[in-house]
Design a protein around this motif. Structure first.
Motif, PDB file in Angstrom:
ATOM      1  N   THR A 130     -10.493 -34.849  16.726  1.00 50.06           N
ATOM      2  CA  THR A 130     -10.057 -35.090  15.342  1.00 50.06           C
ATOM      3  C   THR A 130     -10.004 -33.748  14.601  1.00 50.06           C
ATOM      4  O   THR A 130     -10.443 -32.726  15.141  1.00 50.06           O
ATOM      5  CB  THR A 130     -11.063 -36.001  14.589  1.00 50.06           C
ATOM      6  OG1 THR A 130     -12.307 -35.301  14.459  1.00 50.06           O
ATOM      7  CG2 THR A 130     -11.298 -37.330  15.290  1.00 50.06           C
ATOM      8  N   GLU A 131      -9.543 -33.795  13.363  1.00 48.56           N
ATOM      9  CA  GLU A 131      -9.576 -32.576  12.542  1.00 48.56           C
ATOM     10  C   GLU A 131     -11.009 -32.068  12.421  1.00 48.56           C
ATOM     11  O   GLU A 131     -11.270 -30.869  12.462  1.00 48.56           O
ATOM     12  CB  GLU A 131      -9.025 -32.855  11.140  1.00 48.56           C
ATOM     13  CG  GLU A 131      -7.520 -32.880  11.061  1.00 48.56           C
ATOM     14  CD  GLU A 131      -6.932 -34.253  11.378  1.00 48.56           C
ATOM     15  OE1 GLU A 131      -7.591 -35.050  12.078  1.00 48.56           O
ATOM     16  OE2 GLU A 131      -5.805 -34.530  10.938  1.00 48.56           O
ATOM     17  N   GLY A 132     -11.945 -33.012  12.264  1.00 50.55           N
ATOM     18  CA  GLY A 132     -13.340 -32.631  12.052  1.00 50.55           C
ATOM     19  C   GLY A 132     -13.978 -31.963  13.250  1.00 50.55           C
ATOM     20  O   GLY A 132     -14.889 -31.142  13.098  1.00 50.55           O
ATOM     21  N   THR A 133     -13.536 -32.319  14.450  1.00 54.00           N
ATOM     22  CA  THR A 133     -14.134 -31.716  15.645  1.00 54.00           C
ATOM     23  C   THR A 133     -13.303 -30.546  16.171  1.00 54.00           C
ATOM     24  O   THR A 133     -13.735 -29.867  17.108  1.00 54.00           O
ATOM     25  CB  THR A 133     -14.312 -32.761  16.777  1.00 54.00           C
ATOM     26  OG1 THR A 133     -13.048 -33.383  17.050  1.00 54.00           O
ATOM     27  CG2 THR A 133     -15.325 -33.825  16.389  1.00 54.00           C
TER      28      THR A 133
ATOM     29  N   ALA B 125     -15.266 -25.612  23.324  1.00 55.21           N
ATOM     30  CA  ALA B 125     -16.647 -26.008  23.642  1.00 55.21           C
ATOM     31  C   ALA B 125     -16.796 -27.528  23.573  1.00 55.21           C
ATOM     32  O   ALA B 125     -17.622 -28.125  24.281  1.00 55.21           O
ATOM     33  CB  ALA B 125     -17.613 -25.341  22.677  1.00 55.21           C
ATOM     34  N   PHE B 126     -15.964 -28.155  22.752  1.00 53.33           N
ATOM     35  CA  PHE B 126     -16.053 -29.610  22.587  1.00 53.33           C
ATOM     36  C   PHE B 126     -15.619 -30.346  23.856  1.00 53.33           C
ATOM     37  O   PHE B 126     -16.057 -31.473  24.115  1.00 53.33           O
ATOM     38  CB  PHE B 126     -15.210 -30.042  21.389  1.00 53.33           C
ATOM     39  CG  PHE B 126     -15.496 -31.437  20.894  1.00 53.33           C
ATOM     40  CD1 PHE B 126     -16.786 -31.857  20.622  1.00 53.33           C
ATOM     41  CD2 PHE B 126     -14.457 -32.330  20.680  1.00 53.33           C
ATOM     42  CE1 PHE B 126     -17.045 -33.140  20.157  1.00 53.33           C
ATOM     43  CE2 PHE B 126     -14.704 -33.618  20.210  1.00 53.33           C
ATOM     44  CZ  PHE B 126     -16.004 -34.020  19.949  1.00 53.33           C
ATOM     45  N   GLU B 127     -14.754 -29.692  24.639  1.00 51.50           N
ATOM     46  CA  GLU B 127     -14.304 -30.308  25.897  1.00 51.50           C
ATOM     47  C   GLU B 127     -15.511 -30.658  26.776  1.00 51.50           C
ATOM     48  O   GLU B 127     -15.494 -31.657  27.499  1.00 51.50           O
ATOM     49  CB  GLU B 127     -13.374 -29.356  26.665  1.00 51.50           C
ATOM     50  CG  GLU B 127     -12.054 -29.074  25.964  1.00 51.50           C
ATOM     51  CD  GLU B 127     -11.137 -30.284  25.881  1.00 51.50           C
ATOM     52  OE1 GLU B 127     -11.176 -31.138  26.785  1.00 51.50           O
ATOM     53  OE2 GLU B 127     -10.378 -30.382  24.888  1.00 51.50           O
ATOM     54  N   ALA B 128     -16.557 -29.843  26.715  1.00 53.87           N
ATOM     55  CA  ALA B 128     -17.751 -30.082  27.530  1.00 53.87           C
ATOM     56  C   ALA B 128     -18.400 -31.408  27.156  1.00 53.87           C
ATOM     57  O   ALA B 128     -18.950 -32.107  28.025  1.00 53.87           O
ATOM     58  CB  ALA B 128     -18.743 -28.934  27.359  1.00 53.87           C
TER      59      ALA B 128
END
Ligand SMILES: NC(=O)c1ccc[n+]([C@@H]2O[C@H](COP(=O)([O-])OP(=O)(O)OC[C@H]3O[C@@H](n4cnc5c(N)ncnc54)[C@H](OP(=O)(O)O)[C@@H]3O)[C@@H](O)[C@H]2O)c1
Length: 258
Positions: free
Chosen positions: A187-190, A196-199
């Motif tokens: 999302t926009e927020g993440t 790093a969020f892919e992890a």
């Protein structure tokens, strides 16, 4: 197109971005008239325009959910609401020792007090009409401890608890109250977390992030008559828990290490 939600008015908080916008669009696709809530008028206009392009009806109602008076005004301006989606939320992760009071208060105010006030204000009308559906967006952080997710996860756990209480309080009047615990979602927020969020996506059984549309689909199910006997439930749209290893007697430890 399935228009089973025609003649229903849905208030979606935080519908200017991410999961909220996807939910607003999905509800409109099913025929609901949508009240698009948020603060950012430009992004709100984008959501409204996309709903209008689908042939749906939408209007923008701004409010800062950290201000209880503004939350009350939002409920008043919304009028008769059949579906309430408590989606707007903030997530600022820090270890407990590093969480200042302003951060603590902001989470409680936006993630917990605002949904509470909206439910207080909008359920009497739902009860009077004998129908209503409320869905709140929770998180895996409500049930799984994470370093730095303390106050965020606590507000989501409280929301899940209130979901069960509200289901008991309003169920007799025909109002169903449920929640969706969302897994890591693009999302926009993440977006700020970058690669790093892919992890976080790799850590669930499906080994990928969720799309906002996938979370919205779970929300729409709970709003619909297909979930007519579902009340007080938190639906886990978490991508599944990965197995730790070969089975063992306690069901948790990899064989040979228990
Ligand atoms: N993304 C994830 O991985 C994930 C996972 C689990 C749970 N969730 C939950 O899902 C919900 C949506 O997350 P998201 O990732 O889609 O968020 P997002 O992209 O950051 O969007 C947040 C939305 O909330 C609104 N909002 C935030 N603070 C507000 C305030 N003080 N007053 C009014 N509106 C406010 C924003 O509106 P404006 O920008 O217009 O102000 C925006 O529409 C949140 O409750 C979050 O905790 C998300």
């Amino acid at each position: 197109m399935n228009s089973d939600l025609a003649h229903r008015t849905a208030l979606v908080t935080g519908a200017t971005a991410g999961i909220g916008r996807a939910t607003a669009l999905a509800l409109a696709e099913r025929g609901a008239d949508v009240i698009v809530h948020g603060r950012d008028a430009e992004r709100a206009a984008g959501t409204v325009a996309r709903i209008t392009a689908l042939g749906g009806t939408a209007r923008f109602e701004p409010a800062d959910l950290s201000d209880p008076a503004d939350v009350t005004r939002l409920a008043e301006r919304a009028g008769d609401v059949d579906i309430l989606v408590n989606n707007a939320g903030i997530f600022r992760f820090a270890r407990t020792a590093d969480t200042d009071q302003a951060t603590f208060d902001a989470h409680v105010d936006v993630n917990l007090r605002a949904p509470y006030l909206l439910v207080q204000a909008l359920t009497p009308g739902m009860a009077q009409r004998g129908r209503g559906a409320i869905v709140s967006i929770s998180s895996g952080a409500a049930t799984t401890p994470g370093t730095g997710t303390g106050i965020y996860g606590a507000t989501k756990a409280a929301l899940e608890s209130l979901t069960r209480v509200w289901a008991a309080e309003f169920g007799p009047a025909g109002v169903r109250v449920n929640a969706v615990a969302a897994g890591p979602t693009r999302t926009e927020g993440t977006a700020a977390y970058g690669d790093a969020f892919e992890a976080a996506g790799k850590s669930v059984a499906l080994q990928r992030l969720a799309s906002a549309d996938e979370i919205a689909a779970a929300v729409v199910f709970l709003c619909s008559e297909a979930a007519g006997y579902v009340n007080g439930h938190t639906l886990a749209a978490l991508g599944g828990m990965p197995a730790l290893g070969q089975g063992s007697p306690d069901g948790r430890s990899p064989a040979g290490t228990a």
